[in-house]
Design a protein around this motif. Sequence first.
Motif, short mmCIF file in Angstrom:
data_model
loop_
_atom_site.label_atom_id
_atom_site.label_comp_id
_atom_site.label_asym_id
_atom_site.label_seq_id
_atom_site.Cartn_x
_atom_site.Cartn_y
_atom_site.Cartn_z
N UNK B 43 0.91 -1.29 -0.30
CA UNK B 43 0.06 -0.15 -0.17
C UNK B 43 0.85 1.19 -0.06
N UNK B 44 1.99 1.23 0.68
CA UNK B 44 3.03 2.28 0.76
C UNK B 44 3.42 2.77 -0.79
N UNK B 45 3.68 1.59 -1.61
CA UNK B 45 4.15 1.80 -2.98
C UNK B 45 3.08 2.43 -3.68
N UNK B 46 1.49 2.05 -3.60
CA UNK B 46 0.31 2.44 -4.23
C UNK B 46 0.30 3.95 -3.94
N UNK B 47 0.53 4.54 -2.61
CA UNK B 47 0.38 5.99 -2.27
C UNK B 47 1.58 6.73 -3.05
N UNK B 48 2.62 5.94 -2.84
CA UNK B 48 3.94 6.81 -3.51
C UNK B 48 3.93 6.86 -5.13
N UNK B 49 3.23 5.97 -5.69
CA UNK B 49 3.05 6.02 -7.07
C UNK B 49 2.02 7.11 -7.64
N UNK B 50 1.38 7.99 -6.88
CA UNK B 50 0.43 8.91 -7.47
C UNK B 50 1.29 10.01 -8.28
N UNK B 51 0.32 10.74 -9.11
CA UNK B 51 0.88 11.51 -9.85
C UNK B 51 1.02 13.01 -9.14
N UNK B 52 2.40 13.39 -9.68
CA UNK B 52 2.83 14.70 -8.85
C UNK B 52 2.07 15.74 -9.72
N UNK B 53 1.48 16.92 -9.16
CA UNK B 53 0.64 17.77 -9.72
C UNK B 53 1.55 19.09 -9.71
N UNK B 54 2.33 19.52 -8.57
CA UNK B 54 3.08 20.62 -8.45
C UNK B 54 4.41 20.22 -8.87
#
Lengths: 243, 161
Positions: B43-54
Motif C-alpha cells: 500500500x505504501x508503493x500505491x500511495x507513492x505512485x500517485x501523480x505529482x501535480x506541483x
Amino acid sequence: MITRRKMLMLTGAAALAWDSVLAGTPENAPNYRMTDHWWGMLIDITKCIGCGNCVRACAKENNVPEGFFRTWVERYEVPDWEIQDPRVDSPNGGKDGFPPSKSGTTVKSFFVPKLCNHCADSPCVQVCPVGATFVSPDGVVLVDEKYCLGCRYCIQACPYGCRFLHPERETAQKCTLCYHRITKGLTTACCEECPTGARQLADLKNPADPIHEFLRTHSVQILKPQMATGSKGFYYGLDGSVR
Amino acid sequence: MKDSEHLIRLAAVFAGGLLFFVVIRSFFVPSSFGLYGHYRADAIKDVAALQVVHAGHEACEGCHSDVADLKNKGKHAHVNCEACHGPQGQHANDPMSVKPPLPDPAKLCVTCHEANAAKPRSFPQIVAKDHAGDVACNTCHVPHNPRIGDAPAPAHSEVKK
C-alpha cells in the motif's frame, strides 16, 4: 583456509548486504530509503496570513473532493481573557481566504493551519479493524484504499478531525503528507505553495534538517498533548486557546 | 484400540481443516501483508505512485532562471513560483504544448495582501480599494520584485499580456 585477503573481501560484501537489509525492500524512488526518514511538519502560526494557498494546493495535488479537506485553516478570535471560549471560523476550510473579521483588532485573532499530525502512536491506526491504515516505516500515517471498508472508526478516533469518508470511493481519506512527492525529494504541495513559509516539511531523522535547530531554540507545542498521540505537527506561536 | 481410532479420525479432520485454512489464507492474504506491521506493505508503493501535480520551484528555475534571479533580489524571494502561478506539473513535463495562463493581478495580489485583523502585524497589508482603486497592481509593482524602485517599472506590453 580463509586468507586475510578473502576475509577483507567478505566483510566488504557483508557490509553491503547488511546495508540493503536495513534499507527495507520497497524502493519507491531509486534513492529513497524509508529507514532514513521520519517525517513531520513545522507550522509557524506567526507567519500564517490565511491566504488559503495550502488548502487550494492540497485539493489540486490530491484531487480532494469539494467540501472536504485534507488540510484547512481556522481563524481564531479570542476576546480578551476568555481563552477557553474562542470564536473559531473556517469558511470553506479557508479555501477562498477569509472575509474581514467583524471584531477587527478589538480581539486577539490569528490563523491556525491544520492537517494530519502524522502521530507516531496514532489512535486512528489503533482502531482500524482490517489493517487498512498504518504508520509507515518513515512515520507517515497512510490509508490502504484497497483494504479500507469505510467503517468510519478512524474518522471518529482522530482527535484532530483530520479524516473524512470520500463521498464516491467510500474509503477513509486523509493527508498523506504528499507521500508521492516527499519520496521523490520534493516538498509537500501545501509547503510548496505557502507564500510565507508558515509550513515547513521536517525530516526528523535528517540531522541537517533545520527543524532540529528550530526545535532547540523555540517554544514549540503540539496539539492536544494530553492525548499522547505522538503528534509530529509542531506548532510555533500556538495560543493556549487553540484546540 | 477402537477408542484411539476415534482420536485419529478427529485429528485427521483437524489437520484437513488446518490445511484448508492455510491454503485459503495464502491465497487471500497478499504476500506483503505483515512485512512491517499489521498492514499491506505494498500500500505504501500505491500511495507513492500517485501523480505529482506541483512541479516544485526547482523544476521552474531550471528554465526560468532569469525570473528566479529577479525574484530572489526582492521581497518575494521566498514565495515559490506555484504559489502564484498554480500547479505546473504538466507544463514542466511538456513545456511546449502546455502553456500556463498568466495570473490575474486583480485577484491574485489581494489574496495575500488585503488587510485582515488576523494577519500578523508585520505582514504588508493594504485595503485595495483605498490603496489603488481600480488600478491594476502591476501598473506600479513588478510582481516578481514588488517594491517600487527595486525593479524596472513594467513595460506596457508586459502589463497587457
